[in-house]
Design a protein around this motif. Structure first.
Motif, mmCIF file in Angstrom:
data_model
loop_
_atom_site.group_PDB
_atom_site.id
_atom_site.type_symbol
_atom_site.label_atom_id
_atom_site.label_comp_id
_atom_site.label_asym_id
_atom_site.label_seq_id
_atom_site.Cartn_x
_atom_site.Cartn_y
_atom_site.Cartn_z
ATOM 1 N N VAL A 50 0.860 -1.185 0.000
ATOM 2 C CA VAL A 50 0.000 0.000 0.000
ATOM 3 C C VAL A 50 0.894 1.231 0.000
ATOM 4 C CG1 VAL A 50 -1.767 1.293 1.282
ATOM 5 C CG2 VAL A 50 -1.763 -1.214 1.355
ATOM 6 N N THR A 51 0.564 2.214 -0.850
ATOM 7 C CA THR A 51 1.175 3.536 -0.694
ATOM 8 C C THR A 51 0.123 4.377 -0.003
ATOM 9 O OG1 THR A 51 0.443 4.376 -2.862
ATOM 10 C CG2 THR A 51 2.639 3.353 -2.742
ATOM 11 N N MET A 52 0.530 5.111 1.035
ATOM 12 C CA MET A 52 -0.436 5.796 1.896
ATOM 13 C C MET A 52 -0.050 7.251 2.125
ATOM 14 S SD MET A 52 -3.177 5.162 3.940
ATOM 15 C CE MET A 52 -3.144 3.409 4.308
ATOM 16 N N SER A 66 -2.557 1.925 10.830
ATOM 17 C CA SER A 66 -2.703 1.155 12.065
ATOM 18 C C SER A 66 -3.761 0.055 11.900
ATOM 19 C CB SER A 66 -3.082 2.095 13.204
ATOM 20 O OG SER A 66 -3.278 1.380 14.395
ATOM 21 N N ARG A 67 -4.882 0.390 11.296
ATOM 22 C CA ARG A 67 -5.952 -0.604 11.105
ATOM 23 C C ARG A 67 -5.552 -1.693 10.122
ATOM 24 N NH1 ARG A 67 -11.779 2.419 11.586
ATOM 25 N NH2 ARG A 67 -11.220 3.708 13.368
ATOM 26 N N ILE A 68 -4.899 -1.296 9.026
ATOM 27 C CA ILE A 68 -4.472 -2.276 8.028
ATOM 28 C C ILE A 68 -3.390 -3.190 8.600
ATOM 29 C CG2 ILE A 68 -3.212 -2.488 5.838
ATOM 30 C CD1 ILE A 68 -4.855 -0.009 4.875
ATOM 31 N N LYS A 69 -2.456 -2.624 9.346
ATOM 32 C CA LYS A 69 -1.370 -3.421 9.916
ATOM 33 C C LYS A 69 -1.846 -4.353 11.028
ATOM 34 C CE LYS A 69 2.640 -2.555 8.083
ATOM 35 N NZ LYS A 69 3.406 -3.650 7.493
ATOM 36 N N ALA A 70 -3.027 -4.119 11.574
ATOM 37 C CA ALA A 70 -3.574 -4.993 12.611
ATOM 38 C C ALA A 70 -4.099 -6.310 12.028
ATOM 39 C CB ALA A 70 -4.686 -4.273 13.372
ATOM 40 N N ASP A 71 -4.165 -6.406 10.718
ATOM 41 C CA ASP A 71 -4.655 -7.613 10.050
ATOM 42 C C ASP A 71 -3.710 -8.788 10.320
ATOM 43 O OD1 ASP A 71 -6.679 -8.508 7.824
ATOM 44 O OD2 ASP A 71 -4.727 -9.317 7.215
ATOM 45 N N ASP A 72 -4.231 -10.000 10.222
ATOM 46 C CA ASP A 72 -3.420 -11.199 10.430
ATOM 47 C C ASP A 72 -2.314 -11.344 9.383
ATOM 48 O OD1 ASP A 72 -4.912 -11.919 12.630
ATOM 49 O OD2 ASP A 72 -6.208 -13.291 11.518
ATOM 50 N N SER A 73 -2.560 -10.824 8.186
ATOM 51 C CA SER A 73 -1.583 -10.905 7.105
ATOM 52 C C SER A 73 -1.440 -9.529 6.454
ATOM 53 C CB SER A 73 -2.053 -11.941 6.081
ATOM 54 O OG SER A 73 -1.098 -12.095 5.076
ATOM 55 N N PRO A 74 -0.771 -8.600 7.164
ATOM 56 C CA PRO A 74 -0.726 -7.225 6.682
ATOM 57 C C PRO A 74 0.211 -7.036 5.479
ATOM 58 C CG PRO A 74 0.652 -7.427 8.605
ATOM 59 C CD PRO A 74 -0.049 -8.762 8.420
ATOM 60 N N PRO A 75 -0.106 -6.065 4.635
ATOM 61 C CA PRO A 75 0.784 -5.732 3.526
ATOM 62 C C PRO A 75 1.902 -4.830 4.023
ATOM 63 C CG PRO A 75 -1.034 -4.199 3.551
ATOM 64 C CD PRO A 75 -1.284 -5.199 4.666
ATOM 65 N N VAL A 76 2.895 -4.580 3.179
ATOM 66 C CA VAL A 76 3.848 -3.527 3.499
ATOM 67 C C VAL A 76 3.154 -2.200 3.196
ATOM 68 C CG1 VAL A 76 5.888 -4.935 3.065
ATOM 69 C CG2 VAL A 76 4.991 -3.504 1.240
ATOM 70 N N VAL A 77 3.459 -1.183 3.980
ATOM 71 C CA VAL A 77 2.872 0.137 3.783
ATOM 72 C C VAL A 77 4.000 1.153 3.661
ATOM 73 C CG1 VAL A 77 1.397 1.956 4.751
ATOM 74 C CG2 VAL A 77 0.786 -0.455 5.092
ATOM 75 N N ALA A 92 3.344 7.574 11.963
ATOM 76 C CA ALA A 92 3.076 6.524 10.974
ATOM 77 C C ALA A 92 3.981 5.325 11.182
ATOM 78 C CB ALA A 92 3.231 7.085 9.559
ATOM 79 N N VAL A 93 5.243 5.577 11.525
ATOM 80 C CA VAL A 93 6.175 4.478 11.798
ATOM 81 C C VAL A 93 5.690 3.682 13.009
ATOM 82 C CG1 VAL A 93 8.527 3.933 12.538
ATOM 83 C CG2 VAL A 93 8.152 5.569 10.687
ATOM 84 N N LYS A 94 5.240 4.380 14.036
ATOM 85 C CA LYS A 94 4.700 3.687 15.214
ATOM 86 C C LYS A 94 3.459 2.871 14.866
ATOM 87 C CE LYS A 94 6.465 6.853 18.699
ATOM 88 N NZ LYS A 94 6.154 7.891 19.686
ATOM 89 N N ALA A 95 2.701 3.344 13.861
ATOM 90 C CA ALA A 95 1.488 2.632 13.428
ATOM 91 C C ALA A 95 1.814 1.434 12.546
ATOM 92 C CB ALA A 95 0.559 3.594 12.681
ATOM 93 N N GLY A 96 3.083 1.313 12.135
ATOM 94 C CA GLY A 96 3.490 0.141 11.370
ATOM 95 C C GLY A 96 4.000 0.401 9.972
#
Length: 118
Positions: A50-52, A66-77, A92-96
């Motif tokens: 994901v580009t964000m 943060s919500r996307i990275k909480a997934d069981d199989s998160p993408p790179v952001v 943002a770094v703290k959010a993943g």
């Protein structure tokens, strides 16, 4: 098969610039104009990356990441952010977030940052 990518930015112009920068290396499966759309598009398409953008209406990029990275199989952001948003970048770094590119960017910067974190 090329990695799948979700592009998130509230600016049509910036989404187009990112798409043009990455389309030789990535399969762009969706675009979103805010964080809420980003989370929904992620859940629908399950891209590899994901580009964000950070500053967006509805839900900002930090919360969406943060919500996307909480997934069981998160993408790179990879955050695509303006120079004046450096304090938000730390959040943002703290959010993943896995990396970032500063606007305005050179097309190869986006592709190389994405490929380096995949």
């Amino acid at each position: 098969m090329a990695p799948e990518l979700l592009i998130v930015d509230d600016s049509d112009f910036q989404r187009t610039m990112v798409r043009q920068a990455v389309e030789s290396e990535f399969d762009v499966v969706a675009e979103a104009a805010d964080g809420t759309e980003a989370v929904e598009a992620f859940e629908t398409h399950r891209p590899d990356a994901v580009t964000m953008d950070i500053m967006m209406p509805e839900m900002d990029g930090v919360e969406a990441t943060s919500r996307i990275k909480a997934d069981d199989s998160p993408p790179v952001v990879v955050m695509v952010t303006s120079v004046d948003q450096q304090s938000k970048m730390k959040q943002a770094v703290k959010a993943g977030a896995d990396g970032y590119v500063t606007k305005p960017f050179e097309p190869e910067d986006v592709t190389s940052e994405l490929l380096s974190v995949l």
